[in-house]
Enzyme design. Sequence first.
Site, PDB file in Angstrom:
ATOM      1  CG  ASP A   9       0.490   2.303   0.072  1.00 24.44           C
ATOM      2  OD1 ASP A   9       1.435   3.211  -0.319  1.00 24.44           O
ATOM      3  OD2 ASP A   9       0.346   1.318   0.828  1.00 24.44           O
TER       4      ASP A   9
HETATM    5  C1  NOJ Z   1       3.999   2.991   0.509  1.00 21.59           C
HETATM    6  C2  NOJ Z   1       3.095   3.031   2.377  1.00 21.59           C
HETATM    7  O1  NOJ Z   1       2.528   1.984   3.002  1.00 21.59           O
HETATM    8  C3  NOJ Z   1       2.170   4.138   2.627  1.00 21.59           C
HETATM    9  O2  NOJ Z   1       1.972   3.801   3.704  1.00 21.59           O
HETATM   10  C4  NOJ Z   1       2.811   5.378   1.991  1.00 21.59           C
HETATM   11  O3  NOJ Z   1       2.179   6.460   2.443  1.00 21.59           O
HETATM   12  C5  NOJ Z   1       3.268   5.572   0.020  1.00 21.59           C
HETATM   13  N1  NOJ Z   1       4.131   3.975  -0.062  1.00 21.59           N
HETATM   14  C6  NOJ Z   1       4.284   6.574   0.056  1.00 21.59           C
HETATM   15  O4  NOJ Z   1       5.256   7.116   0.344  1.00 21.59           O
END
Ligand code: NOJ
Length: 696
Positions: free
Chosen positions: A254
Amino acid sequence: IEKRVDDLLSRMTLEEKILQLNQYTMGRNNNVNNIGEEVKKVPAEIGSLIYYDTNPTLRNNVQKKAMEESRLGIPIIFGYDAIHGFRTVYPISLGQACSWNPELVEKACAVTAQEARMSGVDWTFSPMIDVARDPRWGRVAEGYGEDPYTNGVFAAASVRGYQGDDMSAEDRIAACLKHYIGYGASEAGRDYVYTEISRQTLWDTYLLPYEMGVKAGAATLMSSFNDIPGSANHYTMTEILKERWGHDGFIVSDWGAIEQLKNQGLAANKKEAAVYAFNAGLEMDMMSHAYDRHMKELVEEGKITMAQVDESVRRVLRVKFRLGLFERPYTPVTSEKERFFRPQSMDIAAQLAAESMVLLKNENQILPLTDKKKIAVVGPMAKNGWDLLGSWCGHGKDTDVVMLYNGMATEFVGKAELRYALGCRTQADNRKGFEEALEAARWSDVVVLCLGEMMTWSGENASRSSIALPQIQEELAKELKKVGKPIVLVLVNGRPLELNRLEPISDAILEIWQPGVNGALPMAGILSGRINPSGKLAMTFPYSNGQIPIYYNRRKSGRGHQGFYKDITSDPLYPFGHGLSYTEFKYGVVTLSASKVKRGEKLSAEVTVTNTGKRDGLETVHWFISDPYCSITRPVKELKYFEKQSIKAGETKIFRFDIDLERDLGFVDGNGKRFLEAGEYYIQVKDQKVKIELTD
Ligand code: NOJ
């Protein structure tokens, strides 16, 4: 593919390999004058980009750089968060789950794939399949509710919708199961915090949806933020995912999750964080700049091996080959009109919205509104675009949305007169609008009161300490009640709500979630009776905040007759599976193909459902299993199968559950080993409980 990967690997330098394991961002600045500037910033050898644009030309210019200016011409994989739609925005995933219609969800995901791929996106960071039992957590909106099996079924449906049989097709994209793993257990519903998960719970609650998504062929997974640790966990990422389940795609972290291992107190610096994450089996670094900065040194110091680097790059390249990126690196340039809001996509949006809506209450059959001539449409959600889209709404815009009032106007044209009043804003102290709302109520035969949450109140970093609506909205409802006209409460929200004060005020309550671009007409269609509601809750509505966490598949208490709250009921206001229809469904007696079975034998259960009402309808049958005594205690009941069928008025349909003894009566231990004990089990449908005896 493996030969082509071998060939590339044999020709790649370490620096080139490392860049394949990194993801940067680009976009949001695509005005023609800036395209050149944007392209300049991107290294030609980068593995992946998060692409915030919808313009194929910008993508193609960057891709051209990768194809023509890098030594080996390896295409970039462009990723993006298309969670419940790309531009044609569908209901939030929690709403979708309430449809209990995986085929329809698959179709919606296929539209998302088509719009995304045609806009230059190859890969979506979806589905989110984190089992979540604390509605204060804003991200409950993004998943499929509190039940592991339900999340698993919708995970598989989404993967099929995004990827199809062949993700190299020009209207398919790669899926990403997230957030691996246990992110939904965030303490007290706060985001990014610690999660306390035993090995037993990891297996019986959190891993199942991932196992089902991996089996459905999900190309990638995203590691989670939470300190289990999601992004540095060898057991989950390597032992379980790769070695046991045989997943051969890759995991992306993430955003910044590798760097955050520092904040969590695991790694002293970014370099150490890179070692933890990479050695645990995490292939791609999203925006920590840990791998690009430190991996070379780490190989030289022997802290990670070339063999590991090669294996990780292999996984990334494999997905790129499967997506056909080497053959078709560029996106054909098409107009937005060709890509978005195709009539069929809008029909799917309407149908999914209709099936996701849950009729929570309908006292004295106030709905449908067949004989009302004057309808007051009141509240902050009535003429509202953004909040109907919900969080993570892709490239959706408020102007794309059919507003609830407009849906009502279309539906009731020639049948009833409408009057609108705002009443109050979603959250404010200003009661100035109350009088106008009361005036409309006095004039009306019925008040359709549209209350709810702002889109920013759910999603990432959007926890709430209370799941009640703001006081001003409750006050508006109370004042309207005094007028004495029936109140139909329509709710727009991204999580279960505390409704114990609004419930007695309302004659009917329709939960429409954040229904997306085309939910207004289906909502109005339910109110008018053109559509018979069929949604059922995929997540429990607590009676009040103090009951959280509350979910149907809890473990049993040592004193089932005691241990209740002294001040409030211990029952939820609306349980998992609750949802009303305009017709009546009468269930026959559940029959089993055998009531005694031996291991390895086949078993099935059937129940007939008769539509005894006057209207056609859709009914979902939920099949639960319970095991009263087991060497590892089990939940009071667990959902093992569900099926939705349409049943015409007067018609009887058979619902059948083919029971796989190992899968459905068995259970996993804290290391994922499946076991099945001889003894008695119960199969439960609605209020029926039928015994099965299993012998060795
Ligand atoms: C953070 C989020 O937790 C995740 O779900 C997302 O896909 C990513 N950022 C990318 O935007």
